[in-house]
Design a protein around this motif. Structure first.
Motif, short mmCIF file in Angstrom:
data_model
loop_
_atom_site.label_atom_id
_atom_site.label_comp_id
_atom_site.label_asym_id
_atom_site.label_seq_id
_atom_site.Cartn_x
_atom_site.Cartn_y
_atom_site.Cartn_z
N TYR A 27 2.68 5.76 -2.66
CA TYR A 27 3.04 7.13 -2.28
C TYR A 27 4.56 7.26 -2.17
CZ TYR A 27 -1.87 7.64 -1.05
OH TYR A 27 -3.24 7.68 -1.10
N ASP A 28 5.20 6.20 -1.70
CA ASP A 28 6.65 6.17 -1.56
C ASP A 28 7.16 5.00 -2.41
OD1 ASP A 28 9.27 5.64 -0.74
OD2 ASP A 28 8.88 6.19 1.33
N PRO A 29 8.10 5.23 -3.32
CA PRO A 29 8.60 4.14 -4.18
C PRO A 29 9.15 2.95 -3.40
CG PRO A 29 9.37 6.25 -5.01
CD PRO A 29 8.70 6.51 -3.68
N ALA A 30 9.52 3.16 -2.14
CA ALA A 30 10.03 2.04 -1.33
C ALA A 30 8.97 0.95 -1.15
CB ALA A 30 10.50 2.56 0.02
N TRP A 31 7.71 1.31 -1.31
CA TRP A 31 6.63 0.34 -1.17
C TRP A 31 6.35 -0.44 -2.45
CZ3 TRP A 31 4.04 -1.21 3.14
CH2 TRP A 31 4.29 -0.47 4.29
N TYR A 32 6.96 -0.07 -3.55
CA TYR A 32 6.66 -0.74 -4.82
C TYR A 32 6.92 -2.25 -4.76
CZ TYR A 32 6.72 -1.81 -9.81
OH TYR A 32 6.48 -2.37 -11.03
N PRO A 33 8.05 -2.71 -4.22
CA PRO A 33 8.25 -4.18 -4.14
C PRO A 33 7.16 -4.88 -3.34
CG PRO A 33 10.32 -3.04 -3.73
CD PRO A 33 9.23 -1.99 -3.75
N VAL A 34 6.65 -4.21 -2.31
CA VAL A 34 5.58 -4.81 -1.51
C VAL A 34 4.30 -4.90 -2.34
CG1 VAL A 34 4.18 -4.57 0.58
CG2 VAL A 34 6.61 -3.95 0.61
N LEU A 35 4.03 -3.86 -3.13
CA LEU A 35 2.85 -3.91 -4.02
C LEU A 35 2.98 -5.06 -5.00
CD1 LEU A 35 2.12 -0.18 -4.94
CD2 LEU A 35 1.20 -1.53 -3.08
N CYS A 36 4.18 -5.24 -5.55
CA CYS A 36 4.41 -6.32 -6.53
C CYS A 36 4.17 -7.69 -5.89
CB CYS A 36 5.82 -6.25 -7.09
SG CYS A 36 6.12 -4.80 -8.13
N GLU A 37 4.57 -7.84 -4.64
CA GLU A 37 4.38 -9.12 -3.96
C GLU A 37 2.92 -9.34 -3.55
OE1 GLU A 37 6.97 -9.39 -0.60
OE2 GLU A 37 8.75 -8.96 -1.80
N THR A 38 2.23 -8.26 -3.27
CA THR A 38 0.87 -8.35 -2.73
C THR A 38 -0.20 -8.42 -3.80
OG1 THR A 38 1.57 -7.12 -0.78
CG2 THR A 38 -0.79 -7.19 -1.23
N ALA A 39 -0.09 -7.61 -4.83
CA ALA A 39 -1.14 -7.52 -5.85
C ALA A 39 -0.95 -8.60 -6.90
CB ALA A 39 -1.16 -6.13 -6.46
N THR A 40 -1.03 -9.84 -6.48
CA THR A 40 -0.94 -10.95 -7.42
C THR A 40 -2.30 -11.14 -8.10
OG1 THR A 40 -1.59 -12.59 -5.77
CG2 THR A 40 0.78 -12.10 -5.97
N PRO A 41 -2.33 -11.71 -9.30
CA PRO A 41 -3.62 -11.91 -9.97
C PRO A 41 -4.62 -12.69 -9.12
CG PRO A 41 -1.82 -12.32 -11.50
CD PRO A 41 -1.19 -12.13 -10.14
N GLU A 42 -4.14 -13.73 -8.45
CA GLU A 42 -5.05 -14.55 -7.65
C GLU A 42 -5.61 -13.76 -6.47
OE1 GLU A 42 -1.81 -15.32 -8.27
OE2 GLU A 42 -2.14 -16.71 -9.93
N ARG A 43 -4.76 -13.02 -5.80
CA ARG A 43 -5.20 -12.28 -4.62
C ARG A 43 -6.15 -11.14 -5.00
NH1 ARG A 43 -1.82 -9.63 0.22
NH2 ARG A 43 -3.52 -9.70 1.71
N VAL A 44 -5.86 -10.45 -6.10
CA VAL A 44 -6.73 -9.37 -6.55
C VAL A 44 -8.10 -9.92 -6.95
CG1 VAL A 44 -7.07 -7.65 -8.37
CG2 VAL A 44 -4.85 -7.84 -7.23
N ALA A 45 -8.11 -11.02 -7.71
CA ALA A 45 -9.38 -11.62 -8.13
C ALA A 45 -10.18 -12.06 -6.92
CB ALA A 45 -9.12 -12.79 -9.08
N ASP A 46 -9.52 -12.68 -5.97
CA ASP A 46 -10.20 -13.14 -4.76
C ASP A 46 -10.77 -11.96 -3.97
OD1 ASP A 46 -10.93 -15.24 -2.85
OD2 ASP A 46 -9.45 -14.24 -1.56
N PHE A 47 -10.00 -10.88 -3.86
CA PHE A 47 -10.43 -9.74 -3.06
C PHE A 47 -11.58 -8.98 -3.72
CE2 PHE A 47 -10.05 -5.55 -1.04
CZ PHE A 47 -10.00 -5.93 0.28
N LEU A 48 -11.58 -8.88 -5.05
CA LEU A 48 -12.64 -8.14 -5.73
C LEU A 48 -13.91 -8.98 -5.91
CD1 LEU A 48 -10.60 -6.11 -8.37
CD2 LEU A 48 -11.50 -5.35 -6.15
N GLY A 49 -13.81 -10.26 -5.65
CA GLY A 49 -15.00 -11.11 -5.62
C GLY A 49 -15.69 -11.26 -6.95
N GLU A 50 -17.01 -11.19 -6.92
CA GLU A 50 -17.80 -11.50 -8.11
C GLU A 50 -17.69 -10.47 -9.23
OE1 GLU A 50 -22.17 -9.69 -7.07
OE2 GLU A 50 -21.73 -11.72 -6.41
#
Length: 112
Positions: A27-50
């Motif tokens: 919603y605010d571009p200031a959060w984009y770096p946080v999204l980049c750090e958080t939405a890693t391939p490993e973390r997204v795959a783990d969170f979305l599960g099967e």
């Protein structure tokens, strides 16, 4: 203290065959770096599960700013063959918005 991804971003999900694409837009571009750090391939795959059975590829769209995530599903998990209630996987973006973020490194205020 942590916040959820839905506090700072919205998502749109699409599908093609056994691939899902999820666009994450802060919603605010200031959060984009946080999204980049958080939405890693490993973390997204783990969170979305099967629902994710193959690699997750994260494309940075720095000029928007947004992230485009490409998530591979199982070969038998396509729109016409899936046994899931959500055969298109359209709800994956909503599920991903529940991902917790560490607020210590985040700019404030979060939406909400």
């Amino acid at each position: 203290m942590s916040v959820r991804l839905y506090d700072v971003a919205h998502a749109r999900t699409g599908d093609k065959g056994n691939l899902n694409t999820i666009a994450l837009i802060p919603y605010d571009p200031a959060w984009y770096p946080v999204l980049c750090e958080t939405a890693t391939p490993e973390r997204v795959a783990d969170f979305l599960g099967e629902r994710v059975r193959g690699p997750v590829t994260v494309h940075r769209l720095d000029r928007l700013p947004a992230l485009l995530l490409v998530c591979a599903r199982a070969c038998e998990d396509t729109v016409t063959t899936s046994l899931y209630l959500d055969t298109h996987g359209k709800s994956l973006g909503s599920v991903l918005l529940g991902l917790p973020l560490e607020a210590g490194a985040a700019p404030w205020p979060a939406r909400g």
